[in-house]
Design a protein around this motif. Structure first.
Motif, PDB file in Angstrom:
ATOM      1  N   GLY A 177      -1.142 -15.934  -0.772  1.00  0.00           N
ATOM      2  CA  GLY A 177      -2.357 -16.532  -0.224  1.00  0.00           C
ATOM      3  C   GLY A 177      -3.466 -15.546   0.074  1.00  0.00           C
ATOM      4  N   ALA A 178      -4.317 -15.951   1.001  1.00  0.00           N
ATOM      5  CA  ALA A 178      -5.572 -15.234   1.224  1.00  0.00           C
ATOM      6  C   ALA A 178      -5.387 -13.885   1.899  1.00  0.00           C
ATOM      7  CB  ALA A 178      -6.505 -16.097   2.064  1.00  0.00           C
ATOM      8  N   GLU A 179      -4.197 -13.623   2.430  1.00  0.00           N
ATOM      9  CA  GLU A 179      -3.982 -12.335   3.090  1.00  0.00           C
ATOM     10  C   GLU A 179      -3.920 -11.171   2.101  1.00  0.00           C
ATOM     11  OE1 GLU A 179      -0.735 -11.529   5.855  1.00  0.00           O
ATOM     12  OE2 GLU A 179      -1.559 -13.125   7.081  1.00  0.00           O
ATOM     13  N   LEU A 180      -3.658 -11.517   0.840  1.00  0.00           N
ATOM     14  CA  LEU A 180      -3.512 -10.464  -0.171  1.00  0.00           C
ATOM     15  C   LEU A 180      -4.897 -10.017  -0.657  1.00  0.00           C
ATOM     16  CD1 LEU A 180      -1.119  -9.117  -1.695  1.00  0.00           C
ATOM     17  CD2 LEU A 180      -1.423 -10.835  -3.476  1.00  0.00           C
ATOM     18  N   PHE A 181      -5.179  -8.731  -0.508  1.00  0.00           N
ATOM     19  CA  PHE A 181      -6.423  -8.190  -1.058  1.00  0.00           C
ATOM     20  C   PHE A 181      -6.232  -8.057  -2.567  1.00  0.00           C
ATOM     21  CE2 PHE A 181      -7.361  -6.441   3.226  1.00  0.00           C
ATOM     22  CZ  PHE A 181      -8.723  -6.707   3.289  1.00  0.00           C
ATOM     23  N   LEU A 193      -3.881  -4.730  -3.177  1.00  0.00           N
ATOM     24  CA  LEU A 193      -3.612  -3.618  -2.264  1.00  0.00           C
ATOM     25  C   LEU A 193      -2.348  -3.998  -1.515  1.00  0.00           C
ATOM     26  CD1 LEU A 193      -7.185  -2.926  -0.807  1.00  0.00           C
ATOM     27  CD2 LEU A 193      -6.087  -1.901  -2.813  1.00  0.00           C
ATOM     28  N   GLY A 194      -1.363  -3.123  -1.530  1.00  0.00           N
ATOM     29  CA  GLY A 194      -0.037  -3.482  -1.018  1.00  0.00           C
ATOM     30  C   GLY A 194      -0.009  -3.904   0.445  1.00  0.00           C
ATOM     31  N   PRO A 195       0.394  -5.157   0.706  1.00  0.00           N
ATOM     32  CA  PRO A 195       0.623  -5.577   2.088  1.00  0.00           C
ATOM     33  C   PRO A 195       2.056  -5.232   2.507  1.00  0.00           C
ATOM     34  CG  PRO A 195       0.803  -7.477   0.620  1.00  0.00           C
ATOM     35  CD  PRO A 195       0.538  -6.282  -0.253  1.00  0.00           C
ATOM     36  N   THR A 196       2.894  -4.923   1.520  1.00  0.00           N
ATOM     37  CA  THR A 196       4.307  -4.617   1.681  1.00  0.00           C
ATOM     38  C   THR A 196       4.783  -4.186   0.288  1.00  0.00           C
ATOM     39  OG1 THR A 196       6.447  -5.586   2.263  1.00  0.00           O
ATOM     40  CG2 THR A 196       4.857  -7.095   1.321  1.00  0.00           C
ATOM     41  N   HIS A 197       5.996  -3.617   0.185  1.00  0.00           N
ATOM     42  CA  HIS A 197       6.327  -2.965  -1.089  1.00  0.00           C
ATOM     43  C   HIS A 197       7.644  -3.403  -1.730  1.00  0.00           C
ATOM     44  CE1 HIS A 197       2.895  -0.417  -0.209  1.00  0.00           C
ATOM     45  NE2 HIS A 197       3.029   0.166  -1.381  1.00  0.00           N
ATOM     46  N   GLU A 198       8.098  -4.604  -1.463  1.00  0.00           N
ATOM     47  CA  GLU A 198       9.365  -5.052  -2.079  1.00  0.00           C
ATOM     48  C   GLU A 198       9.291  -5.001  -3.606  1.00  0.00           C
ATOM     49  OE1 GLU A 198       8.059  -6.667   0.480  1.00  0.00           O
ATOM     50  OE2 GLU A 198       9.644  -6.599   2.002  1.00  0.00           O
ATOM     51  N   GLU A 199       8.170  -5.451  -4.159  1.00  0.00           N
ATOM     52  CA  GLU A 199       8.049  -5.510  -5.621  1.00  0.00           C
ATOM     53  C   GLU A 199       8.117  -4.117  -6.236  1.00  0.00           C
ATOM     54  OE1 GLU A 199       6.432  -7.444  -3.576  1.00  0.00           O
ATOM     55  OE2 GLU A 199       6.639  -9.474  -4.344  1.00  0.00           O
ATOM     56  N   ILE A 200       7.328  -3.199  -5.671  1.00  0.00           N
ATOM     57  CA  ILE A 200       7.245  -1.850  -6.240  1.00  0.00           C
ATOM     58  C   ILE A 200       8.601  -1.147  -6.150  1.00  0.00           C
ATOM     59  CG2 ILE A 200       6.218   0.432  -5.893  1.00  0.00           C
ATOM     60  CD1 ILE A 200       4.097  -1.236  -6.933  1.00  0.00           C
ATOM     61  N   GLN A 257       8.956   4.923   3.202  1.00  0.00           N
ATOM     62  CA  GLN A 257       7.662   5.605   3.161  1.00  0.00           C
ATOM     63  C   GLN A 257       6.911   5.293   4.443  1.00  0.00           C
ATOM     64  OE1 GLN A 257       4.991   3.962   0.230  1.00  0.00           O
ATOM     65  NE2 GLN A 257       5.416   1.861   0.842  1.00  0.00           N
ATOM     66  N   ILE A 258       5.925   6.128   4.726  1.00  0.00           N
ATOM     67  CA  ILE A 258       5.022   5.862   5.846  1.00  0.00           C
ATOM     68  C   ILE A 258       3.643   5.832   5.228  1.00  0.00           C
ATOM     69  CG2 ILE A 258       4.120   6.674   8.049  1.00  0.00           C
ATOM     70  CD1 ILE A 258       6.813   8.104   8.496  1.00  0.00           C
ATOM     71  N   GLN A 259       3.001   4.672   5.302  1.00  0.00           N
ATOM     72  CA  GLN A 259       1.808   4.532   4.469  1.00  0.00           C
ATOM     73  C   GLN A 259       0.882   3.412   4.951  1.00  0.00           C
ATOM     74  OE1 GLN A 259       1.718   2.343   1.114  1.00  0.00           O
ATOM     75  NE2 GLN A 259       1.313   3.978  -0.358  1.00  0.00           N
ATOM     76  N   ASN A 260      -0.330   3.436   4.434  1.00  0.00           N
ATOM     77  CA  ASN A 260      -1.270   2.357   4.752  1.00  0.00           C
ATOM     78  C   ASN A 260      -0.822   1.053   4.113  1.00  0.00           C
ATOM     79  OD1 ASN A 260      -2.863   4.208   5.975  1.00  0.00           O
ATOM     80  ND2 ASN A 260      -4.559   4.069   4.533  1.00  0.00           N
ATOM     81  N   LYS A 261      -1.007  -0.023   4.860  1.00  0.00           N
ATOM     82  CA  LYS A 261      -0.774  -1.357   4.321  1.00  0.00           C
ATOM     83  C   LYS A 261      -2.089  -2.133   4.454  1.00  0.00           C
ATOM     84  CE  LYS A 261       3.746  -1.436   3.596  1.00  0.00           C
ATOM     85  NZ  LYS A 261       3.847  -0.053   3.096  1.00  0.00           N
ATOM     86  N   TYR A 262      -2.241  -3.125   3.579  1.00  0.00           N
ATOM     87  CA  TYR A 262      -3.486  -3.901   3.565  1.00  0.00           C
ATOM     88  C   TYR A 262      -3.180  -5.383   3.662  1.00  0.00           C
ATOM     89  CZ  TYR A 262      -5.428   0.511   2.421  1.00  0.00           C
ATOM     90  OH  TYR A 262      -5.786   1.823   2.508  1.00  0.00           O
ATOM     91  N   ARG A 263      -3.710  -6.010   4.676  1.00  0.00           N
ATOM     92  CA  ARG A 263      -3.561  -7.464   4.806  1.00  0.00           C
ATOM     93  C   ARG A 263      -4.894  -8.022   5.298  1.00  0.00           C
ATOM     94  NH1 ARG A 263       2.516  -8.069   7.549  1.00  0.00           N
ATOM     95  NH2 ARG A 263       3.525  -6.776   5.985  1.00  0.00           N
ATOM     96  N   ASP A 264      -5.413  -8.950   4.534  1.00  0.00           N
ATOM     97  CA  ASP A 264      -6.706  -9.530   4.919  1.00  0.00           C
ATOM     98  C   ASP A 264      -6.445 -10.591   5.976  1.00  0.00           C
ATOM     99  OD1 ASP A 264      -9.336 -10.111   5.045  1.00  0.00           O
ATOM    100  OD2 ASP A 264      -9.555 -10.804   2.977  1.00  0.00           O
TER     101      ASP A 264
END
Ligand code: ATP
Ligand code: MG
Length: 574
Positions: A90-94, A106-113, A134-141
C-alpha cells in the motif's frame, strides 16, 4: 570535545510542532533538526547517542551468532512482486522509477532482499542456521509522521533474519533474539516489557513478541498481570466471554419505536436498558466482501481479531451509510441481526449467544427490537473472540485482575516460518538430499525510536537525563569563569586527566555565564557535571553533581577524575 567548537544549537523555547517530550527535548537540546516531515538530520550529540545504541545492539547480535551485512536501500520491484507484497504494502511503500522506467522501492523492511540473497548462496543444511543482520535506514511513508524520531518516514532499524532447517531451529533462533532484546533494552537503561503481540493474518507460524517501553505517551495499549509474567498488546490479548447473570427471558420480541435514536447511548437511555443488554450490529467491508459483526453494546470491537479471523483483508472498514442502505435498507444506527438477508455472513463475538435477552436494531428506520433471544433468533454463522480486553478482567494465566499501561514499541521478534522462503524459493538440501524450505524469523529494533523512548522515560523539567550507557558524553566540566586563570588551568588539567582515563568528557570552555552553562548541561542531560569555581578551588575542591539525582558533593580535585571514572564503570557493567 570543547563546547566552544561543538555544533550544539540549544533552544530555550519549546518548538511549536513538537507534541511529545522526547521530540521537544531533542530539538531543544540540539540533537536533531528536521529536514522534512518525519525526516531528520542528527547533529553531533544526537549521532553519538544513536551510535551508542547501535553499538549495544551490534554487540548483542554478535553475541548471539548474528553476522552483520549491509543491504541496499533501493530494492527492485520484481522481488516484491515475487513475494506478493508490491500490491498489498500500500501507500506506506515509497515507490520510484529509474530512467529506464524500471520500478523500485525504498526498503521499509528487507525480507525480500535477504531471502533473495540466501536462495542464491545457501545449498546445504550444513550452512544453517544462518543469522544475518544490518543496521540501516528504513523508509515508510507513514500516514502521520509525528512525534519526532518516534514515527519517522526515514528511521534507523536493526533487522536480523534467521534461516533454520526446521521449526525447532527457529525456536532456538527466536529465543536467542528474545534474550538479546532483553539485554539490549536493559543495557540502554530502558524500563520495558516484552508482550505477546498480534502476528497478523500473514504471520507465518505465529509466535511474536513486541518489546514495549512503558511510557504514557506510548501509542500502544498493553495489558499485563501484576501477579504473573503475562503481558500482551490489547490487539492480541485473548478474552473469555462473560455472562451477565440476573437477566430474565421475557416473552416474545417486540418492535418498538425509537425515533431518532441512533447511538447506543441514546437507545439505552430511551429504553432504560444497560449497554450490556444491547447487541451492536455493524456492517463491515473487507476488500470487496460485506458482512455483519455482532458484539455486546458495552464492548469494543477488536478489528485486528476480526481481520485475522476472516483471513486477512488488505482493507477493512465499516461500510458506508450508502452500502448499509443498499444491503439492509436503513441507516447504520438501526442495523440489526434479526432476519438478515440470506448470503450475508454474520460473525458474532462469543458473548452474544450467551446474552439471555437483547435489544437490537430492526433494520428499519426509527425502530429497534426488544426482548430478543440471541441464541435462538439471530443467525450467527461464526462465533469468535472479537472484542477488546478490558483492564480488571481476570488474567487467563493466573486469574489476577489485569492492568493496563501505555507502551512504545521499540522492537519486535517474529516467527515467519516459510512464507518468504516458499514465495521466493529459498531451499536447502537436508541430510537425505531432499529439498526443504528454510524456516525463517525476523527481528527488528527501532534504533532511533529507542533513543526517543529513553527520553520519554528519563527527563525532568530541566531536560534530558541520559542513562550513562547511551549518554552523548559521560561528563561535562564547567569552569565557572573563563577569566580566572587558576580555574581555567584546573579545568584544562581535569579535561586531560579524564581523557587519559578513557572517560568521554566535554569541556564547556565558552565565555558564558555559569547559569547558561548549567542550563545547557541539564538540557542536554550529561550524567555527570564537574563544576570548577574559584571559591572551592581555593580549598582544592570541585563540585561533582549527578544529573539523575541532582546530588552534589565537594570532592578533592586530586580525586575527582578517579571518582568520575568509578561512577561510569559501575553503570557500564553489563
Ligand atoms: P508500528 O506499529 O509502530 O508502526 P511496526 O510494527 O510497523 O511499528 P516493525 O515492522 O515491527 O514496526 O519494525 C521494527 C521496529 O522498527 C519497531 O518495533 C519500531 O521500534 C521501529 N519502527 C517502525 N516504524 C517506525 C517509524 N516509522 N519510525 C521509527 N521507528 C519505527
Ligand atoms: Mg512491529
Amino acid at each position: 570535545m570543547r563546547v566552544s567548537q561543538l555544533l550544539n544549537p540549544t533552544l530555550r523555547e519549546v518548538p511549536a510542532e513538537a507534541e511529545v517530550i522526547s521530540h521537544q527535548l531533542m530539538v531543544r537540546a540540539g540533537l536533531i533538526r528536521k529536514s522534512a516531515a518525519g525526516v531528520y538530520t542528527y547533529l553531533p550529540l544526537g549521532l553519538r547517542v544513536l551510535r551508542k545504541i547501535e553499538t549495544i545492539v551490534r554487540e548483542e547480535m554478535d553475541a548471539k551468532g548474528g553476522q552483520e551485512v549491509l543491504m541496499p536501500i533501493i530494492q527492485p520491484a520484481e522481488l516484491w512482486k515475487e513475494s506478493g507484497r508490491w500490491e498489498v504494502y500500500g501507500a506506506e511503500l515509497f515507490r520510484l522509477k529509474d530512467r529506464h522506467n524500471r520500478e523500485f522501492c525504498l526498503g521499509p523492511t528487507h525480507e525480500e532482499i535477504i531471502t533473495d540473497l540466501v536462495r542464491g548462496e545457501i545449498r546445504s543444511y550444513k550452512q544453517l542456521p544462518l543469522r544475518l543482520y544490518q543496521i540501516q535506514n528504513k523508509y515508510r511513508d507513514e500516514r502521520r509522521p509525528r512525534f519526532g524520531l518516534m514515527r519517522g518516514r526515514e528511521f534507523i532499524m536493526k533487522d536480523l533474519y534467521s534461516f533454520d532447517r526446521d521449526e525447532a531451529g527457529l525456536d532456538e533462533s527466536y529465543q536467542r533474539m528474545y534474550d538479546a532484546y532483553c539485554r539490549i533494552f536493559s543495557r540502554c537503561g530502558l524500563t520495558y516489557r516484552p508482550v505477546e503481540a498480534d502476528a497478523g493474518a500473514i504471520g507465518g507460524t505465529g509466535g511474536t513478541h513486541e518489546f514495549m517501553v512503558l511510557a504514557d505517551s506510548g501509542e500502544n495499549s498493553v495489558v499485563y498481570c501484576p501477579d504473573c509474567d503475562f503481558a500482551a498488546n490489547v490487539e492480541k490479548a485473548e478474552c473469555r466471554p462473560q455472562v451477565i447473570e440476573d437477566v430474565e427471558v421475557v416473552g416474545q420480541r417486540k418492535l418498538v419505536s425509537t425515533p431518532e435514536m441512533k447511538t447506543i447511548n441514546e437507545v439505552c437511555k430511551f429504553l432504560s436498558v444497560p449497554k450490556t443488554g444491547l447487541v451492536k450490529t455493524l456492517l463491515y467491508q473487507g476488500d470487496d466482501k460485506t458482512f455483519l459483526v455482532l458484539i455486546r453494546g458495552d464492548r469494543e470491537l477488536n478489528e485486528i481479531k476480526l481481520n485475522n479471523a476472516l483471513g486477512g483483508f488488505v482493507s477493512l472498514q465499516l461500510a458506508s451509510p450508502q452500502v448499509v442502505a443498499e444491503i439492509l435498507g436503513c441507516e447504520p444506527g438501526y442495523v440489526g441481526p434479526v432476519e438478515v438477508p440470506a448470503g450475508l455472513l454474520v460473525v458474532a463475538d462469543e458473548e452474544v449467544p450467551l446474552m439471555k435477552r437483547a435489544v437490537c436494531g430492526a433494520n428499519k428506520a426509527n425502530y429497534h427490537f426488544v426482548d430478543t433471544v440471541p441464541s435462538q433468533e439471530f443467525r450467527m454463522d461464526r462465533v469468535l473472540d472479537l472484542r477488546m480486553v478490558e483492564p480488571g478482567e481476570a488474567c487467563l494465566k493466573c486469574g489476577a485482575p489485569l492492568k493496563e499501561a501505555r507502551g512504545i514499541e521499540v522492537g519486535q521478534v517474529f516467527k515467519l516460518g516459510t512464507k518468504y522462503s516458499k514465495a521466493l524459493g529459498a531451499i536447502y538440501l537436508d541430510e537425505n538430499g531432499e529439498e526443504k524450505h528454510c524456516v525463517m524469523g525476523c527481528y527488528g529494533v527501532g534504533v532511533s525510536r529507542s533513543m526517543a523512548s529513553s527520553i520519554e522515560q528519563n527527563h525532568d523539567e530541566s531536560g534530558i537525563i541520559w542513562p550513562i550507557p547511551i549518554a552523548p558524553y559521560h561528563c561535562i566540566i564547567v569552569p565557572v569563569s573563563t577569566k580566572d586563570a587558576q580555574v581555567v588551568e584546573a579545568a584544562e588539567k581535569l579535561y586531560q586527566d579524564l581523557q587519559g582515563l578513557g572517560v568521554e568528557v566535554i569541556l564547556d570552555d565558552r565565555d558564558e555565564r555559569a547559569g547558561v552553562k548549567f542550563k545547557d548541561a541539564d538540557l542536554v542531560g550529561y550524567p555527570i557535571r564537574v563544576t570548577i569555581g574559584s571559591k572551592t578551588l581555593g580549598n582544592g575542591q570541585v563540585e561533582l553533581r549527578e544529573r539523575k539525582t541532582g546530588e552534589t558533593q565537594l570532592v578533592s580535585i586530586a580525586d575527582v577524575a578517579q571518582q568520575v571514572k568509578r561512577i561510569i564503570e559501575k553503570a557500564l557493567v553489563c
